[in-house]
Design a protein around this motif. Structure first.
Motif, PDB file in Angstrom:
ATOM      1  N   MET A  29       0.844  -1.176   0.000  1.00  0.00           N
ATOM      2  CA  MET A  29       0.000   0.000   0.000  1.00  0.00           C
ATOM      3  C   MET A  29       0.885   1.233   0.000  1.00  0.00           C
ATOM      4  SD  MET A  29      -3.205   0.512   2.389  1.00  0.00           S
ATOM      5  CE  MET A  29      -4.574   0.995   1.443  1.00  0.00           C
ATOM      6  N   GLU A  30       0.388   2.312  -0.621  1.00  0.00           N
ATOM      7  CA  GLU A  30       1.175   3.520  -0.740  1.00  0.00           C
ATOM      8  C   GLU A  30       0.476   4.705  -0.111  1.00  0.00           C
ATOM      9  OE1 GLU A  30       2.111   4.205  -4.770  1.00  0.00           O
ATOM     10  OE2 GLU A  30       3.108   2.293  -5.003  1.00  0.00           O
ATOM     11  N   THR A  31       1.278   5.719   0.144  1.00  0.00           N
ATOM     12  CA  THR A  31       0.723   6.979   0.611  1.00  0.00           C
ATOM     13  C   THR A  31       0.240   7.767  -0.590  1.00  0.00           C
ATOM     14  OG1 THR A  31       2.834   8.112   0.436  1.00  0.00           O
ATOM     15  CG2 THR A  31       2.361   7.007   2.543  1.00  0.00           C
ATOM     16  N   PRO A  68       5.786   3.784  -0.809  1.00  0.00           N
ATOM     17  CA  PRO A  68       5.267   2.638  -0.071  1.00  0.00           C
ATOM     18  C   PRO A  68       4.980   3.039   1.374  1.00  0.00           C
ATOM     19  CG  PRO A  68       7.216   2.048  -1.327  1.00  0.00           C
ATOM     20  CD  PRO A  68       7.082   3.534  -1.405  1.00  0.00           C
ATOM     21  N   ARG A  69       3.850   2.606   1.900  1.00  0.00           N
ATOM     22  CA  ARG A  69       3.461   2.942   3.273  1.00  0.00           C
ATOM     23  C   ARG A  69       4.426   2.274   4.246  1.00  0.00           C
ATOM     24  NH1 ARG A  69      -1.037   5.347   4.510  1.00  0.00           N
ATOM     25  NH2 ARG A  69      -2.026   4.691   2.594  1.00  0.00           N
ATOM     26  N   ALA A  70       4.849   2.998   5.244  1.00  0.00           N
ATOM     27  CA  ALA A  70       5.824   2.484   6.198  1.00  0.00           C
ATOM     28  C   ALA A  70       5.134   1.789   7.365  1.00  0.00           C
ATOM     29  CB  ALA A  70       6.690   3.620   6.726  1.00  0.00           C
ATOM     30  N   ALA A  71       5.753   0.721   7.825  1.00  0.00           N
ATOM     31  CA  ALA A  71       5.294   0.027   9.029  1.00  0.00           C
ATOM     32  C   ALA A  71       5.870   0.764  10.233  1.00  0.00           C
ATOM     33  CB  ALA A  71       5.776  -1.425   8.993  1.00  0.00           C
ATOM     34  N   ALA A  72       5.592   0.264  11.423  1.00  0.00           N
ATOM     35  CA  ALA A  72       6.056   0.912  12.653  1.00  0.00           C
ATOM     36  C   ALA A  72       7.582   0.998  12.705  1.00  0.00           C
ATOM     37  CB  ALA A  72       5.535   0.155  13.864  1.00  0.00           C
ATOM     38  N   ASP A  73       8.301   0.034  12.083  1.00  0.00           N
ATOM     39  CA  ASP A  73       9.763   0.062  12.125  1.00  0.00           C
ATOM     40  C   ASP A  73      10.363   0.968  11.045  1.00  0.00           C
ATOM     41  OD1 ASP A  73       9.322  -1.382   9.823  1.00  0.00           O
ATOM     42  OD2 ASP A  73      10.400  -3.181  10.485  1.00  0.00           O
ATOM     43  N   GLY A  74       9.505   1.677  10.265  1.00  0.00           N
ATOM     44  CA  GLY A  74      10.002   2.597   9.252  1.00  0.00           C
ATOM     45  C   GLY A  74      10.197   1.970   7.885  1.00  0.00           C
ATOM     46  N   PRO A 113       4.143  -1.552 -21.488  1.00  0.00           N
ATOM     47  CA  PRO A 113       4.514  -1.584 -20.066  1.00  0.00           C
ATOM     48  C   PRO A 113       3.718  -2.662 -19.337  1.00  0.00           C
ATOM     49  CG  PRO A 113       3.154   0.335 -20.547  1.00  0.00           C
ATOM     50  CD  PRO A 113       3.381  -0.372 -21.850  1.00  0.00           C
ATOM     51  N   ASN A 114       4.277  -3.156 -18.251  1.00  0.00           N
ATOM     52  CA  ASN A 114       3.638  -4.208 -17.465  1.00  0.00           C
ATOM     53  C   ASN A 114       3.324  -3.714 -16.062  1.00  0.00           C
ATOM     54  OD1 ASN A 114       3.947  -6.373 -19.426  1.00  0.00           O
ATOM     55  ND2 ASN A 114       6.129  -6.184 -19.006  1.00  0.00           N
ATOM     56  N   THR A 115       2.199  -4.189 -15.525  1.00  0.00           N
ATOM     57  CA  THR A 115       1.863  -3.912 -14.136  1.00  0.00           C
ATOM     58  C   THR A 115       2.409  -5.058 -13.296  1.00  0.00           C
ATOM     59  OG1 THR A 115      -0.155  -2.795 -14.815  1.00  0.00           O
ATOM     60  CG2 THR A 115      -0.014  -3.483 -12.511  1.00  0.00           C
ATOM     61  N   VAL A 116       3.143  -4.715 -12.247  1.00  0.00           N
ATOM     62  CA  VAL A 116       3.760  -5.713 -11.375  1.00  0.00           C
ATOM     63  C   VAL A 116       3.444  -5.359  -9.930  1.00  0.00           C
ATOM     64  CG1 VAL A 116       5.957  -6.770 -10.678  1.00  0.00           C
ATOM     65  CG2 VAL A 116       5.639  -6.043 -13.044  1.00  0.00           C
ATOM     66  N   THR A 117       3.061  -6.362  -9.146  1.00  0.00           N
ATOM     67  CA  THR A 117       2.865  -6.170  -7.709  1.00  0.00           C
ATOM     68  C   THR A 117       4.171  -6.538  -7.016  1.00  0.00           C
ATOM     69  OG1 THR A 117       0.522  -6.658  -7.883  1.00  0.00           O
ATOM     70  CG2 THR A 117       1.510  -6.831  -5.686  1.00  0.00           C
ATOM     71  N   ILE A 118       4.665  -5.636  -6.209  1.00  0.00           N
ATOM     72  CA  ILE A 118       5.964  -5.782  -5.551  1.00  0.00           C
ATOM     73  C   ILE A 118       5.778  -5.880  -4.042  1.00  0.00           C
ATOM     74  CG2 ILE A 118       8.163  -4.597  -5.118  1.00  0.00           C
ATOM     75  CD1 ILE A 118       7.786  -5.538  -8.002  1.00  0.00           C
ATOM     76  N   ALA A 119       6.457  -6.837  -3.446  1.00  0.00           N
ATOM     77  CA  ALA A 119       6.484  -6.911  -1.981  1.00  0.00           C
ATOM     78  C   ALA A 119       7.385  -5.794  -1.474  1.00  0.00           C
ATOM     79  CB  ALA A 119       7.029  -8.267  -1.536  1.00  0.00           C
ATOM     80  N   ALA A 120       6.976  -5.160  -0.428  1.00  0.00           N
ATOM     81  CA  ALA A 120       7.752  -4.048   0.134  1.00  0.00           C
ATOM     82  C   ALA A 120       9.163  -4.479   0.501  1.00  0.00           C
ATOM     83  CB  ALA A 120       7.034  -3.474   1.345  1.00  0.00           C
TER      84      ALA A 120
END
Length: 172
Positions: free
Chosen positions: A1-3, A8-14, A111-118
């Motif tokens: 998820m993004e802001t 990319p949205r940051a978790a509690a550890d940044g 172009p291709n759409t790709v889902t990326i793990a943070a």
């Protein structure tokens, strides 16, 4: 998820949490990506009309769905040598829209759409960048399936000079 800024949205550890989607495209022999939030649509590039007195990497303007938008060539802006196999066939335009302007980014392959793990995303904090650049447009590097993909922020690529040129070239 993004802001809302496409980061990319940051978790509690940044560190980035979860996953996010990108649009991957080639420039020269390298793979680049934009956050999917920065892309309005992808279209086959229509006829481009050259505009006088614009920056060399602004290829001109095109009519996309009734909107006149400037077409930007990132290969020329970044001084990237084109692959030999990129000179023929259809070209595509990534339509990008912000509050200030609408523009198209010229790409030579679908172009291709790709889902990326943070966890596959490394921020650009330690990457060599252009020291003369006013803002760092490289957000980071994505490592996925043995590939390195350069994630850029297209809004930061556009300096105030380019924004002014885009406004002039697309003025109604």
């Amino acid at each position: 998820m993004e802001t809302a800024t496409g980061q990319p949205r940051a978790a509690a550890d940044g560190k980035p949490a979860g996953s996010f989607q990108i649009i991957v495209f080639k420039q020269g022999n390298e793979e680049y990506a934009l956050s999917i939030d920065q892309i309005k649509e992808v279209v086959i590039t229509p006829t481009i009309t050259r505009m006088p007195q614009t920056l060399p990497y602004i290829k001109g303007v095109a009519n996309i769905r009734g909107n006149i938008i400037a077409i930007l060539d990132l290969e020329e802006k970044f001084n990237i040598k084109r692959s030999e196999d990129q000179h023929t066939g259809n070209h595509y335009t990534l339509v990008v829209e912000s509050e200030d302007f609408k523009m198209g980014v010229l790409v030579r392959e679908v172009p291709n759409t790709v889902t990326i793990a943070a966890t596959d995303f490394d921020e650009a904090t330690n990457i060599i960048t252009d020291a003369t650049s006013e803002s760092n447009y490289i957000k980071g590097i994505i490592k996925v399936q043995g590939r390195l993909i350069i994630l850029i922020d297209i809004f930061k690529v556009i300096s105030q000079d380019v924004t002014s040129a885009l406004r002039k070239s697309t003025a109604a």
